[in-house]
Design an enzyme around this catalytic site. Sequence first.
Site, PDB file in Angstrom:
ATOM      1  N   GLY A  12       0.808  -1.221   0.000  1.00 20.20           N
ATOM      2  CA  GLY A  12       0.000   0.000   0.000  1.00 20.20           C
ATOM      3  C   GLY A  12       0.835   1.262   0.000  1.00 20.20           C
ATOM      4  O   GLY A  12       0.577   2.182   0.788  1.00 20.20           O
ATOM      5  N   SER A  13       1.796   1.352  -0.902  1.00 22.92           N
ATOM      6  CA  SER A  13       2.743   2.481  -0.895  1.00 22.92           C
ATOM      7  C   SER A  13       2.063   3.833  -1.023  1.00 22.92           C
ATOM      8  O   SER A  13       2.403   4.779  -0.302  1.00 22.92           O
ATOM      9  CB  SER A  13       3.770   2.319  -2.022  1.00 22.92           C
ATOM     10  N   LEU A  89      -5.191  -5.777  -5.852  1.00 22.77           N
ATOM     11  CA  LEU A  89      -5.089  -6.647  -7.016  1.00 22.77           C
ATOM     12  C   LEU A  89      -6.346  -7.478  -7.264  1.00 22.77           C
ATOM     13  O   LEU A  89      -6.267  -8.608  -7.748  1.00 22.77           O
ATOM     14  CB  LEU A  89      -3.866  -7.555  -6.876  1.00 22.77           C
ATOM     15  N   ASN A 106      -7.693   4.769  -8.788  1.00 28.31           N
ATOM     16  CA  ASN A 106      -6.564   3.841  -8.794  1.00 28.31           C
ATOM     17  C   ASN A 106      -5.346   4.559  -9.354  1.00 28.31           C
ATOM     18  O   ASN A 106      -5.472   5.468 -10.171  1.00 28.31           O
ATOM     19  CB  ASN A 106      -6.886   2.616  -9.660  1.00 28.31           C
ATOM     20  N   HIS A 108      -1.936   3.710 -11.491  1.00 27.03           N
ATOM     21  CA  HIS A 108      -1.334   2.690 -12.351  1.00 27.03           C
ATOM     22  C   HIS A 108       0.112   3.077 -12.630  1.00 27.03           C
ATOM     23  O   HIS A 108       0.397   4.237 -12.917  1.00 27.03           O
ATOM     24  CB  HIS A 108      -2.111   2.576 -13.658  1.00 27.03           C
ATOM     25  N   ASP A 149      -8.100  -0.846 -15.535  1.00 23.48           N
ATOM     26  CA  ASP A 149      -7.369   0.283 -16.126  1.00 23.48           C
ATOM     27  C   ASP A 149      -8.097   0.974 -17.288  1.00 23.48           C
ATOM     28  O   ASP A 149      -7.471   1.574 -18.152  1.00 23.48           O
ATOM     29  CB  ASP A 149      -5.974  -0.166 -16.601  1.00 23.48           C
ATOM     30  N   GLU A 178       4.151   8.052  -8.558  1.00 20.37           N
ATOM     31  CA  GLU A 178       2.792   7.615  -8.204  1.00 20.37           C
ATOM     32  C   GLU A 178       2.340   8.270  -6.906  1.00 20.37           C
ATOM     33  O   GLU A 178       1.230   8.811  -6.821  1.00 20.37           O
ATOM     34  CB  GLU A 178       2.761   6.101  -7.993  1.00 20.37           C
TER      35      GLU A 178
END
Length: 198
Positions: A12-13, A89, A106, A108, A149, A178
């Site tokens: 969970g960065s 995921l 989200n 990506h 996506d 990100e």
Amino acid sequence: MLRIAALASNNGSSFRAIAAAIDEGRLDAAVVSLVVSNRSNASALDHARARGIATLHIPTKGVEDAADEMLRDALIAAGADLVILSGYLRKLGPKTLSAFQGRILNVHPGLLPGYGGPGMYGRRVHQAVLEAGEAVTGATIHLVDAEYDQGRIIAAEEVRIDPSDDAAALEQRVMQAECALFIQTVERIAAGALSLPL
């Protein structure tokens, strides 16, 4: 106050980066109210618990419909205004998507619409980008819908590829982009520059 729920399957960065920005006062109009994982041993859950954030493990394998209903109900109970996917995921189910339409984002690890879709996550994206000989990659924030996506792009940030990059080195630089991009996007939502639903 913008109430955020985060979904993560592993580390969970980006959730961690957003939580740190809140702690540091850079995101003072937001709070993370819940972290959910489909894996009971996800380190994102431990990180959340250490910060006093409510956590929930919702297994999904073989019980997708029940998990969808449980997730929707948990997000509603947490008062989530915005749901962020941080390396989650699993595909979200129709009940969750309907209840939070236009409020699920989200991140990506590539520049969509390229290098997205089923199976394209994490280091797999970086390896594919390098094998294609691209000069630029990046990070994309997009709305979540029923397909991997495919949702509308909200923000993107380019990352130049160095000739010496391997997938691991590129992954680290893209992950920094990100996290920064997700924080900026949440800041814009919290400040009203982006209105929910998006």
